[in-house]
Design a protein around this motif. Structure first.
Motif, PDB file in Angstrom:
ATOM      1  N   LEU A   1      95.929 -20.015   7.428  1.00  0.00           N
ATOM      2  CA  LEU A   1      96.417 -20.583   6.178  1.00  0.00           C
ATOM      3  C   LEU A   1      96.305 -22.114   6.171  1.00  0.00           C
ATOM      4  CD1 LEU A   1      97.479 -19.013   3.831  1.00  0.00           C
ATOM      5  CD2 LEU A   1      99.775 -19.285   4.673  1.00  0.00           C
ATOM      6  N   GLY A   2      96.467 -22.727   7.342  1.00  0.00           N
ATOM      7  CA  GLY A   2      96.430 -24.181   7.406  1.00  0.00           C
ATOM      8  C   GLY A   2      95.095 -24.742   6.990  1.00  0.00           C
ATOM      9  N   GLN A   3      94.009 -24.048   7.361  1.00  0.00           N
ATOM     10  CA  GLN A   3      92.683 -24.542   7.009  1.00  0.00           C
ATOM     11  C   GLN A   3      92.499 -24.528   5.491  1.00  0.00           C
ATOM     12  OE1 GLN A   3      90.036 -22.761   9.710  1.00  0.00           O
ATOM     13  NE2 GLN A   3      88.334 -24.084   9.211  1.00  0.00           N
ATOM     14  N   GLN A   4      92.967 -23.428   4.854  1.00  0.00           N
ATOM     15  CA  GLN A   4      92.883 -23.357   3.395  1.00  0.00           C
ATOM     16  C   GLN A   4      93.738 -24.434   2.757  1.00  0.00           C
ATOM     17  OE1 GLN A   4      90.739 -21.463   1.993  1.00  0.00           O
ATOM     18  NE2 GLN A   4      90.198 -20.644   4.002  1.00  0.00           N
ATOM     19  N   MET A   5      94.935 -24.654   3.337  1.00  0.00           N
ATOM     20  CA  MET A   5      95.829 -25.656   2.772  1.00  0.00           C
ATOM     21  C   MET A   5      95.204 -27.040   2.887  1.00  0.00           C
ATOM     22  SD  MET A   5      99.702 -26.299   3.726  1.00  0.00           S
ATOM     23  CE  MET A   5     100.760 -25.120   3.042  1.00  0.00           C
ATOM     24  N   ASP A   6      94.536 -27.265   3.996  1.00  0.00           N
ATOM     25  CA  ASP A   6      93.864 -28.541   4.198  1.00  0.00           C
ATOM     26  C   ASP A   6      92.836 -28.779   3.101  1.00  0.00           C
ATOM     27  OD1 ASP A   6      93.158 -30.866   5.521  1.00  0.00           O
ATOM     28  OD2 ASP A   6      91.531 -29.859   6.595  1.00  0.00           O
ATOM     29  N   SER A   7      92.000 -27.740   2.829  1.00  0.00           N
ATOM     30  CA  SER A   7      90.966 -27.965   1.819  1.00  0.00           C
ATOM     31  C   SER A   7      91.585 -28.110   0.433  1.00  0.00           C
ATOM     32  CB  SER A   7      89.926 -26.845   1.858  1.00  0.00           C
ATOM     33  OG  SER A   7      90.545 -25.608   1.687  1.00  0.00           O
ATOM     34  N   SER A   8      92.672 -27.352   0.153  1.00  0.00           N
ATOM     35  CA  SER A   8      93.318 -27.489  -1.153  1.00  0.00           C
ATOM     36  C   SER A   8      93.942 -28.874  -1.310  1.00  0.00           C
ATOM     37  CB  SER A   8      94.411 -26.432  -1.328  1.00  0.00           C
ATOM     38  OG  SER A   8      93.862 -25.158  -1.293  1.00  0.00           O
ATOM     39  N   MET A   9      94.514 -29.384  -0.206  1.00  0.00           N
ATOM     40  CA  MET A   9      95.133 -30.711  -0.257  1.00  0.00           C
ATOM     41  C   MET A   9      94.074 -31.765  -0.524  1.00  0.00           C
ATOM     42  SD  MET A   9      98.411 -31.382   1.135  1.00  0.00           S
ATOM     43  CE  MET A   9      99.623 -30.671   2.165  1.00  0.00           C
ATOM     44  N   LYS A  10      92.931 -31.605   0.140  1.00  0.00           N
ATOM     45  CA  LYS A  10      91.880 -32.615  -0.019  1.00  0.00           C
ATOM     46  C   LYS A  10      91.356 -32.624  -1.450  1.00  0.00           C
ATOM     47  CE  LYS A  10      90.336 -33.193   4.686  1.00  0.00           C
ATOM     48  NZ  LYS A  10      89.742 -32.399   5.765  1.00  0.00           N
ATOM     49  N   MET A  11      91.405 -31.483  -2.116  1.00  0.00           N
ATOM     50  CA  MET A  11      90.958 -31.429  -3.512  1.00  0.00           C
ATOM     51  C   MET A  11      92.111 -31.675  -4.464  1.00  0.00           C
ATOM     52  SD  MET A  11      88.104 -28.459  -3.585  1.00  0.00           S
ATOM     53  CE  MET A  11      89.139 -27.174  -2.967  1.00  0.00           C
ATOM     54  N   PHE A  12      93.284 -32.046  -3.948  1.00  0.00           N
ATOM     55  CA  PHE A  12      94.481 -32.309  -4.769  1.00  0.00           C
ATOM     56  C   PHE A  12      94.791 -31.146  -5.696  1.00  0.00           C
ATOM     57  CE2 PHE A  12      93.678 -36.607  -3.398  1.00  0.00           C
ATOM     58  CZ  PHE A  12      94.966 -37.020  -3.117  1.00  0.00           C
ATOM     59  N   ASN A  13      94.649 -29.918  -5.171  1.00  0.00           N
ATOM     60  CA  ASN A  13      94.914 -28.734  -5.992  1.00  0.00           C
ATOM     61  C   ASN A  13      96.351 -28.281  -5.716  1.00  0.00           C
ATOM     62  OD1 ASN A  13      94.858 -26.396  -7.419  1.00  0.00           O
ATOM     63  ND2 ASN A  13      92.733 -25.947  -6.871  1.00  0.00           N
ATOM     64  N   GLY A  14      97.301 -28.845  -6.466  1.00  0.00           N
ATOM     65  CA  GLY A  14      98.716 -28.575  -6.230  1.00  0.00           C
ATOM     66  C   GLY A  14      99.092 -27.122  -6.413  1.00  0.00           C
ATOM     67  N   ALA A  15      98.462 -26.438  -7.384  1.00  0.00           N
ATOM     68  CA  ALA A  15      98.829 -25.046  -7.655  1.00  0.00           C
ATOM     69  C   ALA A  15      98.575 -24.172  -6.431  1.00  0.00           C
ATOM     70  CB  ALA A  15      98.040 -24.534  -8.851  1.00  0.00           C
ATOM     71  N   GLU A  16      97.414 -24.401  -5.765  1.00  0.00           N
ATOM     72  CA  GLU A  16      97.099 -23.587  -4.581  1.00  0.00           C
ATOM     73  C   GLU A  16      98.065 -23.904  -3.443  1.00  0.00           C
ATOM     74  OE1 GLU A  16      93.019 -24.078  -3.606  1.00  0.00           O
ATOM     75  OE2 GLU A  16      92.323 -23.137  -5.476  1.00  0.00           O
ATOM     76  N   VAL A  17      98.348 -25.202  -3.255  1.00  0.00           N
ATOM     77  CA  VAL A  17      99.268 -25.598  -2.182  1.00  0.00           C
ATOM     78  C   VAL A  17     100.633 -24.954  -2.410  1.00  0.00           C
ATOM     79  CG1 VAL A  17     100.429 -27.541  -1.105  1.00  0.00           C
ATOM     80  CG2 VAL A  17      98.056 -27.746  -1.731  1.00  0.00           C
ATOM     81  N   ALA A  18     101.081 -24.917  -3.686  1.00  0.00           N
ATOM     82  CA  ALA A  18     102.395 -24.344  -3.992  1.00  0.00           C
ATOM     83  C   ALA A  18     102.442 -22.879  -3.594  1.00  0.00           C
ATOM     84  CB  ALA A  18     102.692 -24.497  -5.478  1.00  0.00           C
ATOM     85  N   THR A  19     101.398 -22.116  -3.925  1.00  0.00           N
ATOM     86  CA  THR A  19     101.385 -20.701  -3.548  1.00  0.00           C
ATOM     87  C   THR A  19     101.500 -20.541  -2.045  1.00  0.00           C
ATOM     88  OG1 THR A  19      99.871 -20.403  -5.376  1.00  0.00           O
ATOM     89  CG2 THR A  19     100.132 -18.551  -3.903  1.00  0.00           C
ATOM     90  N   MET A  20     100.746 -21.375  -1.306  1.00  0.00           N
ATOM     91  CA  MET A  20     100.772 -21.223   0.153  1.00  0.00           C
ATOM     92  C   MET A  20     102.130 -21.614   0.720  1.00  0.00           C
ATOM     93  SD  MET A  20      97.022 -22.372   1.325  1.00  0.00           S
ATOM     94  CE  MET A  20      95.896 -22.684   0.018  1.00  0.00           C
TER      95      MET A  20
END
Lengths: 130, 292
Positions: free
Chosen positions: B250-269
């Protein structure tokens, strides 16, 4: 004078059924199911992760590990580097000290919810409350 | 000060001049308290300078705007089926990394903890522990210290260099660090409990392993279990952090979502993380109730 009792079904067993240890598995035993679930979780984890043991235990990996460990045996003792390291460790110490001070004001005693008894101590208190 | 003292003092008894009947109503340790409070303030100043602690930077106009926009993106969390399936897959990977790592850590920690426990020493039953056993126990404690003093992030970076990207490095990093932590805390728990039953068993001729299984372990089972479950929870969190350096999950996905500033994805995780922590907490509570 006493009459020898006849060997019939009235003879008491040496170990009554209720004195025997419980069966190892019982469908109503929650602990058995829990242990089985934990074992299943562990096996499924190792099976699904596709760990590259072969690569990890290969000669190449050992050589690289050995090289890295060999580098560890010669720590950098350059004074300029050590001075930089001293500043960095002071910063680390200051950060941890500041955070501790901010979360626990001066003179405060051990929080009330951390009781002195270990058994009643929530795990997130750490071992300090014991 | 003196007025307050007089006001708080008990009503004068038969002998008002007798100082024993009118104890001073003030803190007997006030000098020490004032000294340590001042010393704390004096130490606080270099600390603030060293950490460059400037919270007012947060209040400057414009500095909070990107962060607030990112936080505003958190709602609503992304919940479409394709994303949820990916999150479920990565969640399983995270849990599997944590579980496998913790299993290997236990393989490391249990024997080392048993080797280091001083309560299980036969020679210490009659006075001082013999020289060789005490040296061995101290050495085992040092090994545990080395294992846990290297952060799992550093172990992971080392193993990423050796075995490449993937969950293997995460599992090994968690195994080594958590092996050190678990071994140390297991040893401490076993030593801090009441040693009477264990000592009696060993004095009457039982082996050390027997004394452990019949005396020490049942006494401390609840706390050992709850600490292990708590460490599993920590391992889940740290496998998320290890994902940031390429250990998968999950951390790897969160990293890529954070880098793209995609708050919605980060919130789900983050919600998934909260659920996992809640689950670990429930399991721990249930086990403690069963074993206490």
């Amino acid at each position: 004078m006493t009459k020898i009792p006849a060997i019939t079904s009235t003879v008491q067993a040496a170990n009554e059924v209720y004195k025997l240890p419980p069966k190892l598995f019982d469908a109503r035993c929650k602990a058995c199911w829990f242990v089985a679930a934990v074992l299943l979780l562990v096996i499924a984890s190792f099976w699904s992760l596709n760990l590259k043991w072969a690569q990890f235990l290969s000669l190449d990996a050992f050589a690289r590990m050995g090289k890295f460990l060999g580098e560890l045996l010669h720590p950098e003792m350059n004074p300029a580097f050590l001075r930089k390291l001293l500043t960095a460790s002071l910063e680390t110490l200051a950060m941890s000290g500041l955070v501790t001070r901010m979360t626990r004001p001066a003179g405060a005693r051990r929080p009330a919810w951390c009781s002195t008894r270990c058994a009643a101590c929530p795990s997130w208190c750490g071992r300090r409350c014991c | 000060m003196s007025n307050a003292t007089v006001a708080n003092a008990p009503p004068p008894g038969p002998g008002p001049s007798n100082p024993l009947l009118r104890p001073a109503v003030r803190d007997p340790a006030w000098a020490g308290r004032v000294f340590w409070a001042l010393a704390g303030l004096v130490v606080l100043w270099p600390t603030l300078v060293l950490t460059e602690f400037k919270p007012w930077v947060l209040l400057e106009p414009g500095s909070m705007k990107p962060a607030l926009r990112f936080l505003g993106d958190f709602f609503p969390p992304r919940v479409d089926a394709q994303f949820l399936a990916m999150v479920a897959r990565e969640t399983w990977r995270t849990v599997a990394i944590a579980t496998a790592g913790l299993t290997l850590a236990l393989v490391l920690a249990v024997p080392l903890a048993l080797l280091s426990v001083r309560v299980l020493s036969l020679s210490a039953l009659a006075g001082r522990m013999a020289f060789l056993p005490s040296v061995v126990r101290q050495c085992v404690r040092w090994i545990l210290m080395v294992l846990r003093s290297v952060p799992e992030l550093v172990w992971a970076l080392v193993f990423v260099r050796v075995v490449g990207l993937g969950p293997t490095s995460g599992v090994l990093a968690i195994a080594l660090t958590y092996g050190g932590m678990l071994g140390k805390v297991y040893g401490d728990i076993l030593e801090s409990g009441e040693a009477h039953a264990t000592n009696s068993l060993m004095r009457n001729g039982s082996g050390r392993l027997q004394a452990f299984f019949y005396g020490l372990l049942p006494q401390n089972a609840a706390e050992l279990t709850s600490y292990t479950v708590y460490r599993w929870e920590c391992a889940i969190r740290s496998s998320a952090v290890l994902g940031f350096v390429g250990a998968g999950g999950l951390g790897q996905q969160m990293d890529s979502s954070m880098k793209m500033f995609n708050g919605a994805e980060v919130a789900t995780m983050l919600i998934v993380f909260m659920l996992l922590v809640w689950l670990a907490d429930r399991v721990s509570a249930w086990l403690r109730k069963g074993l206490a």
